[in-house]
Design a protein around this motif. Structure first.
Motif, PDB file in Angstrom:
ATOM      1  N   TYR A   1      -2.618  28.994 -63.534  1.00  0.00           N
ATOM      2  CA  TYR A   1      -3.470  28.211 -64.419  1.00  0.00           C
ATOM      3  C   TYR A   1      -2.797  27.907 -65.757  1.00  0.00           C
ATOM      4  O   TYR A   1      -3.102  26.890 -66.396  1.00  0.00           O
ATOM      5  CB  TYR A   1      -4.801  28.929 -64.627  1.00  0.00           C
ATOM      6  CG  TYR A   1      -5.700  28.845 -63.416  1.00  0.00           C
ATOM      7  CD1 TYR A   1      -6.369  27.668 -63.125  1.00  0.00           C
ATOM      8  CD2 TYR A   1      -5.865  29.929 -62.555  1.00  0.00           C
ATOM      9  CE1 TYR A   1      -7.186  27.568 -62.009  1.00  0.00           C
ATOM     10  CE2 TYR A   1      -6.678  29.848 -61.435  1.00  0.00           C
ATOM     11  CZ  TYR A   1      -7.345  28.651 -61.163  1.00  0.00           C
ATOM     12  OH  TYR A   1      -8.143  28.553 -60.051  1.00  0.00           O
ATOM     13  N   LEU A   2      -1.893  28.780 -66.198  1.00  0.00           N
ATOM     14  CA  LEU A   2      -1.131  28.488 -67.415  1.00  0.00           C
ATOM     15  C   LEU A   2      -0.255  27.256 -67.229  1.00  0.00           C
ATOM     16  O   LEU A   2      -0.119  26.424 -68.132  1.00  0.00           O
ATOM     17  CB  LEU A   2      -0.282  29.693 -67.814  1.00  0.00           C
ATOM     18  CG  LEU A   2      -0.999  30.827 -68.553  1.00  0.00           C
ATOM     19  CD1 LEU A   2      -0.064  32.017 -68.754  1.00  0.00           C
ATOM     20  CD2 LEU A   2      -1.510  30.341 -69.916  1.00  0.00           C
ATOM     21  N   LEU A   3       0.341  27.152 -66.045  1.00  0.00           N
ATOM     22  CA  LEU A   3       1.181  25.982 -65.763  1.00  0.00           C
ATOM     23  C   LEU A   3       0.349  24.698 -65.746  1.00  0.00           C
ATOM     24  O   LEU A   3       0.755  23.678 -66.304  1.00  0.00           O
ATOM     25  CB  LEU A   3       1.900  26.170 -64.419  1.00  0.00           C
ATOM     26  CG  LEU A   3       3.013  27.216 -64.393  1.00  0.00           C
ATOM     27  CD1 LEU A   3       3.539  27.404 -62.980  1.00  0.00           C
ATOM     28  CD2 LEU A   3       4.153  26.802 -65.319  1.00  0.00           C
ATOM     29  N   ILE A   4      -0.820  24.765 -65.092  1.00  0.00           N
ATOM     30  CA  ILE A   4      -1.699  23.592 -65.085  1.00  0.00           C
ATOM     31  C   ILE A   4      -2.147  23.256 -66.507  1.00  0.00           C
ATOM     32  O   ILE A   4      -2.141  22.091 -66.929  1.00  0.00           O
ATOM     33  CB  ILE A   4      -2.921  23.843 -64.189  1.00  0.00           C
ATOM     34  CG1 ILE A   4      -2.487  24.072 -62.748  1.00  0.00           C
ATOM     35  CG2 ILE A   4      -3.894  22.662 -64.265  1.00  0.00           C
ATOM     36  CD1 ILE A   4      -3.626  24.440 -61.825  1.00  0.00           C
TER      37      ILE A   4
ATOM     38  N   ALA B   1      -2.596  15.409 -72.691  1.00  0.00           N
ATOM     39  CA  ALA B   1      -3.593  15.134 -73.733  1.00  0.00           C
ATOM     40  C   ALA B   1      -2.912  14.897 -75.079  1.00  0.00           C
ATOM     41  O   ALA B   1      -3.334  14.018 -75.848  1.00  0.00           O
ATOM     42  CB  ALA B   1      -4.574  16.301 -73.838  1.00  0.00           C
ATOM     43  N   TRP B   2      -1.867  15.664 -75.362  1.00  0.00           N
ATOM     44  CA  TRP B   2      -1.115  15.493 -76.609  1.00  0.00           C
ATOM     45  C   TRP B   2      -0.502  14.095 -76.676  1.00  0.00           C
ATOM     46  O   TRP B   2      -0.580  13.413 -77.697  1.00  0.00           O
ATOM     47  CB  TRP B   2      -0.042  16.571 -76.687  1.00  0.00           C
ATOM     48  CG  TRP B   2       0.730  16.588 -77.980  1.00  0.00           C
ATOM     49  CD1 TRP B   2       0.387  15.964 -79.148  1.00  0.00           C
ATOM     50  CD2 TRP B   2       1.960  17.273 -78.222  1.00  0.00           C
ATOM     51  NE1 TRP B   2       1.336  16.221 -80.110  1.00  0.00           N
ATOM     52  CE2 TRP B   2       2.307  17.018 -79.580  1.00  0.00           C
ATOM     53  CE3 TRP B   2       2.785  18.083 -77.445  1.00  0.00           C
ATOM     54  CZ2 TRP B   2       3.460  17.545 -80.151  1.00  0.00           C
ATOM     55  CZ3 TRP B   2       3.932  18.607 -78.020  1.00  0.00           C
ATOM     56  CH2 TRP B   2       4.267  18.341 -79.351  1.00  0.00           C
ATOM     57  N   LEU B   3       0.076  13.662 -75.572  1.00  0.00           N
ATOM     58  CA  LEU B   3       0.688  12.333 -75.532  1.00  0.00           C
ATOM     59  C   LEU B   3      -0.366  11.244 -75.690  1.00  0.00           C
ATOM     60  O   LEU B   3      -0.151  10.257 -76.412  1.00  0.00           O
ATOM     61  CB  LEU B   3       1.446  12.154 -74.217  1.00  0.00           C
ATOM     62  CG  LEU B   3       2.316  10.892 -74.084  1.00  0.00           C
ATOM     63  CD1 LEU B   3       3.316  10.808 -75.217  1.00  0.00           C
ATOM     64  CD2 LEU B   3       3.019  10.878 -72.736  1.00  0.00           C
ATOM     65  N   VAL B   4      -1.517  11.415 -75.036  1.00  0.00           N
ATOM     66  CA  VAL B   4      -2.602  10.436 -75.162  1.00  0.00           C
ATOM     67  C   VAL B   4      -3.060  10.333 -76.617  1.00  0.00           C
ATOM     68  O   VAL B   4      -3.193   9.232 -77.176  1.00  0.00           O
ATOM     69  CB  VAL B   4      -3.784  10.807 -74.256  1.00  0.00           C
ATOM     70  CG1 VAL B   4      -5.016   9.980 -74.604  1.00  0.00           C
ATOM     71  CG2 VAL B   4      -3.424  10.588 -72.794  1.00  0.00           C
TER      72      VAL B   4
ATOM     73  N   PHE C   1      -0.608  23.933 -69.269  1.00  0.00           N
ATOM     74  CA  PHE C   1       0.530  23.409 -70.029  1.00  0.00           C
ATOM     75  C   PHE C   1       0.713  21.906 -69.772  1.00  0.00           C
ATOM     76  O   PHE C   1       0.931  21.124 -70.705  1.00  0.00           O
ATOM     77  CB  PHE C   1       1.791  24.181 -69.653  1.00  0.00           C
ATOM     78  CG  PHE C   1       3.027  23.710 -70.377  1.00  0.00           C
ATOM     79  CD1 PHE C   1       3.178  23.927 -71.734  1.00  0.00           C
ATOM     80  CD2 PHE C   1       4.030  23.055 -69.681  1.00  0.00           C
ATOM     81  CE1 PHE C   1       4.314  23.482 -72.403  1.00  0.00           C
ATOM     82  CE2 PHE C   1       5.166  22.613 -70.342  1.00  0.00           C
ATOM     83  CZ  PHE C   1       5.315  22.829 -71.702  1.00  0.00           C
ATOM     84  N   ILE C   2       0.600  21.521 -68.514  1.00  0.00           N
ATOM     85  CA  ILE C   2       0.727  20.093 -68.172  1.00  0.00           C
ATOM     86  C   ILE C   2      -0.417  19.298 -68.787  1.00  0.00           C
ATOM     87  O   ILE C   2      -0.217  18.185 -69.315  1.00  0.00           O
ATOM     88  CB  ILE C   2       0.759  19.914 -66.652  1.00  0.00           C
ATOM     89  CG1 ILE C   2       2.057  20.506 -66.087  1.00  0.00           C
ATOM     90  CG2 ILE C   2       0.652  18.443 -66.266  1.00  0.00           C
ATOM     91  CD1 ILE C   2       2.122  20.534 -64.590  1.00  0.00           C
TER      92      ILE C   2
ATOM     93  N   THR D   1     -13.118  24.508 -68.511  1.00  0.00           N
ATOM     94  CA  THR D   1     -12.486  25.507 -69.364  1.00  0.00           C
ATOM     95  C   THR D   1     -11.031  25.135 -69.654  1.00  0.00           C
ATOM     96  O   THR D   1     -10.582  25.148 -70.814  1.00  0.00           O
ATOM     97  CB  THR D   1     -12.535  26.896 -68.705  1.00  0.00           C
ATOM     98  OG1 THR D   1     -13.901  27.261 -68.481  1.00  0.00           O
ATOM     99  CG2 THR D   1     -11.879  27.941 -69.600  1.00  0.00           C
ATOM    100  N   LEU D   2     -10.289  24.790 -68.609  1.00  0.00           N
ATOM    101  CA  LEU D   2      -8.893  24.383 -68.802  1.00  0.00           C
ATOM    102  C   LEU D   2      -8.783  23.143 -69.671  1.00  0.00           C
ATOM    103  O   LEU D   2      -7.910  23.050 -70.552  1.00  0.00           O
ATOM    104  CB  LEU D   2      -8.238  24.130 -67.441  1.00  0.00           C
ATOM    105  CG  LEU D   2      -7.838  25.357 -66.621  1.00  0.00           C
ATOM    106  CD1 LEU D   2      -7.399  24.935 -65.225  1.00  0.00           C
ATOM    107  CD2 LEU D   2      -6.702  26.107 -67.306  1.00  0.00           C
ATOM    108  N   THR D   3      -9.668  22.172 -69.438  1.00  0.00           N
ATOM    109  CA  THR D   3      -9.609  20.917 -70.187  1.00  0.00           C
ATOM    110  C   THR D   3      -9.934  21.124 -71.657  1.00  0.00           C
ATOM    111  O   THR D   3      -9.234  20.613 -72.543  1.00  0.00           O
ATOM    112  CB  THR D   3     -10.582  19.887 -69.583  1.00  0.00           C
ATOM    113  OG1 THR D   3     -10.295  19.718 -68.193  1.00  0.00           O
ATOM    114  CG2 THR D   3     -10.458  18.553 -70.288  1.00  0.00           C
ATOM    115  N   ILE D   4     -10.986  21.880 -71.949  1.00  0.00           N
ATOM    116  CA  ILE D   4     -11.401  22.095 -73.340  1.00  0.00           C
ATOM    117  C   ILE D   4     -10.337  22.867 -74.110  1.00  0.00           C
ATOM    118  O   ILE D   4      -9.994  22.520 -75.253  1.00  0.00           O
ATOM    119  CB  ILE D   4     -12.759  22.819 -73.386  1.00  0.00           C
ATOM    120  CG1 ILE D   4     -13.867  21.887 -72.865  1.00  0.00           C
ATOM    121  CG2 ILE D   4     -13.083  23.276 -74.799  1.00  0.00           C
ATOM    122  CD1 ILE D   4     -15.198  22.561 -72.669  1.00  0.00           C
ATOM    123  N   VAL D   5      -9.803  23.916 -73.495  1.00  0.00           N
ATOM    124  CA  VAL D   5      -8.748  24.691 -74.168  1.00  0.00           C
ATOM    125  C   VAL D   5      -7.509  23.825 -74.390  1.00  0.00           C
ATOM    126  O   VAL D   5      -6.891  23.847 -75.462  1.00  0.00           O
ATOM    127  CB  VAL D   5      -8.399  25.948 -73.347  1.00  0.00           C
ATOM    128  CG1 VAL D   5      -7.173  26.658 -73.943  1.00  0.00           C
ATOM    129  CG2 VAL D   5      -9.584  26.907 -73.303  1.00  0.00           C
TER     130      VAL D   5
END
Length: 366
Positions: free
Chosen positions: A15-18, A26-29, A20-21, A298-302
């Motif tokens: 899940y850390l890898l997912i 999101a950062w690029l967007v 990270f991607i 959870t992954l998306t919000i974090v």
């Protein structure tokens, strides 16, 4: 949500890898969105910040202010219309300037205005000029970064006219050049025949209702009226620049949806047996679906929280180097879109979870 949290804790690396991607996407967007907003403001903030509903231009000017030429007669017709709609003329002239006593050149846009009208910019340093001081101007504060200060004298390369910076404004640029506001007395010095200048303008800022606008266009010949948004599209390169960046942002959202769909689908396939066993011992489909959605959210919000922090951090480092603007409302909109894209990417996985057959899964597990 117990199952979702336990799984996140158990498979940390996966899940850390997912995550990270997701952070990178999101950062690029967010960064490209901020860059698009920043370039838009750098290209046309003087038009965006105008307190006008419409701009009156010469007919067949293709919505380009610099191609429009309005005579004093047209201005008299517009301002004498019944109803008393607020209107004021505008002159626009792109020039190459130098600082007196220096050979360094810079490009700027002269905006000739009535400094007591609705087009008067907000002064952040110095004092507002009057309509009679022909040699005083107000410059966008971006010139301060190039070493210009109050009292400096600037020289127009084409005419040799010299002006003194009496004030600095903020958020005033046009075609990626700082805007220098002057009165119409100073505007005369930029005309081909300054000794006998004809009253020529490029546009007229006008406030009124759509019905009044239609009546004005119908009654005054040789003009067209456009909104500020249409005027922005008429600035050379604005539409192409913004179109390219928006296309990049759209593709990034599409890529994010596909990447997340693949990741969650592969992980769901790997856990088919476990999901089947859980169903066999009484776990409902709704419980498993909620667990998967909780993981996605959870992954998306974090990831979004980290991305927003990184975006604003980088923007501070690049302040003054790259035109960047990212308002909270835009951040919220991008975050909601990213959440929606993440949920869309998990739809295929949700479908697989719903279709799991407990007996078949137990048989494969055996």
């Amino acid at each position: 949500m117990f199952l979702a949290l336990r799984e996140l804790q158990h498979a940390k690396l996966r899940y850390l890898l997912i995550g990270f991607i997701m952070v990178l996407i999101a950062w690029l967007v967010l960064f490209v969105t901020g860059l698009a907003q920043g370039l838009s403001s750098d290209n046309a903030s003087s038009i965006q910040n105008m307190k006008a509903d419409y701009l009156v231009l010469q007919e067949e000017s293709d919505h380009r202010i610099n191609r429009s030429v309005l005579t004093g007669e047209i201005w008299n017709e517009v301002q004498s219309r019944p109803g008393g709609n607020p209107a004021t003329p505008l002159g626009v002239h792109m020039n190459t300037l130098t600082k007196e006593g220096s050979a360094a050149k810079f490009d700027a846009a002269f905006f000739a205005i009535d400094v007591e009208s609705m087009l008067a910019p907000r002064v952040v340093e110095g004092s507002m000029i009057s309509n009679t001081d022909a040699d005083l101007v107000m410059a966008d504060r971006s010139l301060k970064e190039d070493g210009y200060r109050l009292g400096d004298r600037i020289v127009d390369q084409a005419t040799g006219a010299t002006f003194t910076i009496a004030a600095f404004t903020e958020g005033q640029s046009f075609s990626h050049a700082p805007v220098i506001h002057m009165n119409f007395e100073g505007w005369k010095a930029l005309q081909p025949n300054p000794s006998k200048p004809a009253p020529i303008y490029n546009a007229i800022a006008w406030n009124g209702t759509p019905e009044q606008k239609e009546a004005l266009v119908r009654d005054v010949s040789g003009i067209e009226m456009i909104t500020k948004e249409e005027a922005l599209q008429g600035i050379p390169g604005f539409q192409e620049e913004q179109g390219s960046l928006i296309m990049m942002i759209v593709f990034l959202f599409v890529i994010a949806a596909f990447v997340l769909a693949v990741f969650f689908y592969v992980m769901t396939i790997q856990k088919m047996n476990q999901f089947g066993v859980l169903k066999a011992i009484g776990a409902g489909t709704g419980y498993l679906v909620r667990s998967l959605i909780f993981q996605v959210l959870t992954l998306t919000i974090v990831s979004l929280a980290i991305s927003i922090g990184l975006t604003y951090g980088v923007s501070l480092l690049l302040s003054g180097i790259v035109p960047f603007s990212l308002t909270p409302s835009v951040v919220l909109l991008c975050s909601l879109l990213f959440l929606a894209v993440s949920l869309m990417g998990s739809l295929l996985s949700l479908y697989r979870v719903i279709k799991i057959d407990a007996i078949e899964a137990i048989g494969r597990a055996a």
